[in-house]
Design a protein around this motif. Sequence first.
Motif, PDB file in Angstrom:
ATOM      1  N   GLN A   2      -3.632  -1.166  -7.483  1.00 17.62           N
ATOM      2  CA  GLN A   2      -3.807   0.130  -7.774  1.00 17.62           C
ATOM      3  C   GLN A   2      -3.985   0.294  -9.045  1.00 17.62           C
ATOM      4  O   GLN A   2      -3.756   0.020  -9.950  1.00 17.62           O
ATOM      5  CB  GLN A   2      -2.388   0.822  -7.063  1.00 17.62           C
ATOM      6  CG  GLN A   2      -2.299   2.102  -7.373  1.00 17.62           C
ATOM      7  CD  GLN A   2      -3.409   3.096  -6.463  1.00 17.62           C
ATOM      8  OE1 GLN A   2      -3.949   2.737  -5.527  1.00 17.62           O
ATOM      9  NE2 GLN A   2      -3.509   4.218  -7.042  1.00 17.62           N
ATOM     10  N   VAL A  46       0.916  -1.043  -0.094  1.00 15.40           N
ATOM     11  CA  VAL A  46      -0.052   0.000   0.201  1.00 15.40           C
ATOM     12  C   VAL A  46       0.922   1.103   0.115  1.00 15.40           C
ATOM     13  O   VAL A  46       0.597   2.135  -0.715  1.00 15.40           O
ATOM     14  CB  VAL A  46      -0.944  -0.044   1.299  1.00 15.40           C
ATOM     15  CG1 VAL A  46      -1.571   1.379   1.383  1.00 15.40           C
ATOM     16  CG2 VAL A  46      -1.876  -1.153   1.116  1.00 15.40           C
ATOM     17  N   PHE A  82      -8.621  -5.698  -0.315  1.00 13.69           N
ATOM     18  CA  PHE A  82      -7.555  -5.315  -0.779  1.00 13.69           C
ATOM     19  C   PHE A  82      -7.490  -5.411  -2.514  1.00 13.69           C
ATOM     20  O   PHE A  82      -7.968  -6.318  -2.741  1.00 13.69           O
ATOM     21  CB  PHE A  82      -6.216  -5.645  -0.131  1.00 13.69           C
ATOM     22  CG  PHE A  82      -6.182  -5.611   1.168  1.00 13.69           C
ATOM     23  CD1 PHE A  82      -5.501  -4.374   1.605  1.00 13.69           C
ATOM     24  CD2 PHE A  82      -6.621  -6.471   1.924  1.00 13.69           C
ATOM     25  CE1 PHE A  82      -5.508  -4.280   3.182  1.00 13.69           C
ATOM     26  CE2 PHE A  82      -6.459  -6.481   3.462  1.00 13.69           C
ATOM     27  CZ  PHE A  82      -6.047  -5.342   4.051  1.00 13.69           C
ATOM     28  N   SER A  83      -7.115  -4.388  -3.237  1.00 15.14           N
ATOM     29  CA  SER A  83      -7.147  -4.549  -4.747  1.00 15.14           C
ATOM     30  C   SER A  83      -5.907  -3.741  -5.223  1.00 15.14           C
ATOM     31  O   SER A  83      -5.206  -3.108  -4.685  1.00 15.14           O
ATOM     32  CB  SER A  83      -8.456  -4.045  -5.065  1.00 15.14           C
ATOM     33  OG  SER A  83      -8.471  -2.570  -4.703  1.00 15.14           O
ATOM     34  N   ALA A 131     -12.138   3.654   1.628  1.00 17.49           N
ATOM     35  CA  ALA A 131     -13.074   3.832   1.083  1.00 17.49           C
ATOM     36  C   ALA A 131     -14.544   3.322   1.396  1.00 17.49           C
ATOM     37  O   ALA A 131     -15.541   3.776   1.440  1.00 17.49           O
ATOM     38  CB  ALA A 131     -12.975   3.169  -0.468  1.00 17.49           C
ATOM     39  N   VAL A 149      -4.358  -1.067  -3.139  1.00 18.27           N
ATOM     40  CA  VAL A 149      -4.990  -0.143  -2.229  1.00 18.27           C
ATOM     41  C   VAL A 149      -5.828  -0.808  -1.054  1.00 18.27           C
ATOM     42  O   VAL A 149      -6.527  -2.201  -1.299  1.00 18.27           O
ATOM     43  CB  VAL A 149      -6.174   0.257  -3.454  1.00 18.27           C
ATOM     44  CG1 VAL A 149      -7.054   1.123  -2.514  1.00 18.27           C
ATOM     45  CG2 VAL A 149      -5.694   1.065  -4.463  1.00 18.27           C
ATOM     46  N   ASP A 150      -5.971  -0.253   0.075  1.00 18.68           N
ATOM     47  CA  ASP A 150      -6.357  -0.777   1.339  1.00 18.68           C
ATOM     48  C   ASP A 150      -7.887  -0.211   0.956  1.00 18.68           C
ATOM     49  O   ASP A 150      -8.060   0.960   1.245  1.00 18.68           O
ATOM     50  CB  ASP A 150      -5.958  -0.224   2.514  1.00 18.68           C
ATOM     51  CG  ASP A 150      -6.427  -0.754   3.715  1.00 18.68           C
ATOM     52  OD1 ASP A 150      -7.783  -1.293   3.371  1.00 18.68           O
ATOM     53  OD2 ASP A 150      -6.000  -0.439   4.673  1.00 18.68           O
ATOM     54  N   ASP A 151      -9.013  -0.886   0.675  1.00 16.93           N
ATOM     55  CA  ASP A 151     -10.286  -0.571   0.417  1.00 16.93           C
ATOM     56  C   ASP A 151     -10.978  -0.099   1.862  1.00 16.93           C
ATOM     57  O   ASP A 151     -12.165   0.341   1.679  1.00 16.93           O
ATOM     58  CB  ASP A 151     -11.060  -1.439  -0.370  1.00 16.93           C
ATOM     59  CG  ASP A 151     -10.550  -1.778  -1.733  1.00 16.93           C
ATOM     60  OD1 ASP A 151      -9.790  -0.629  -2.227  1.00 16.93           O
ATOM     61  OD2 ASP A 151     -10.671  -2.652  -2.273  1.00 16.93           O
ATOM     62  N   GLY A 170       2.252   1.934  -3.398  1.00 12.27           N
ATOM     63  CA  GLY A 170       1.296   2.249  -4.274  1.00 12.27           C
ATOM     64  C   GLY A 170       0.983   1.105  -5.164  1.00 12.27           C
ATOM     65  O   GLY A 170       0.334   1.449  -6.190  1.00 12.27           O
TER      66      GLY A 170
END
Length: 87
Positions: free
Chosen positions: A87, A40, A84-85, A51, A46-48, A43
Amino acid sequence: MLWKVLQEVEAAQGPVTLDELSRRLDVDRSALEGMIQFWVRKGRLVDDKAALDATRFVCSAYYCSKFCSMVHTCPHMVQTPRVFSLQ
């Protein structure tokens, strides 16, 4: 091992939960969390969680979702998993 974490998220072809990654990689959840945070910061992932913070709790009853002021203690609420996904 860091690269395996990234490869596993790529292979998932979408958001993946911490528990799912832990099972797939046979890595302790707490150790895996540190590895994910590394990616994360770089970069790559992404730690969702950020969001989803506003929508992490989903009400199973219509009335509660519209009018309940005790969202975190309501027996009708369920918490969605942290994902998590790429970037």
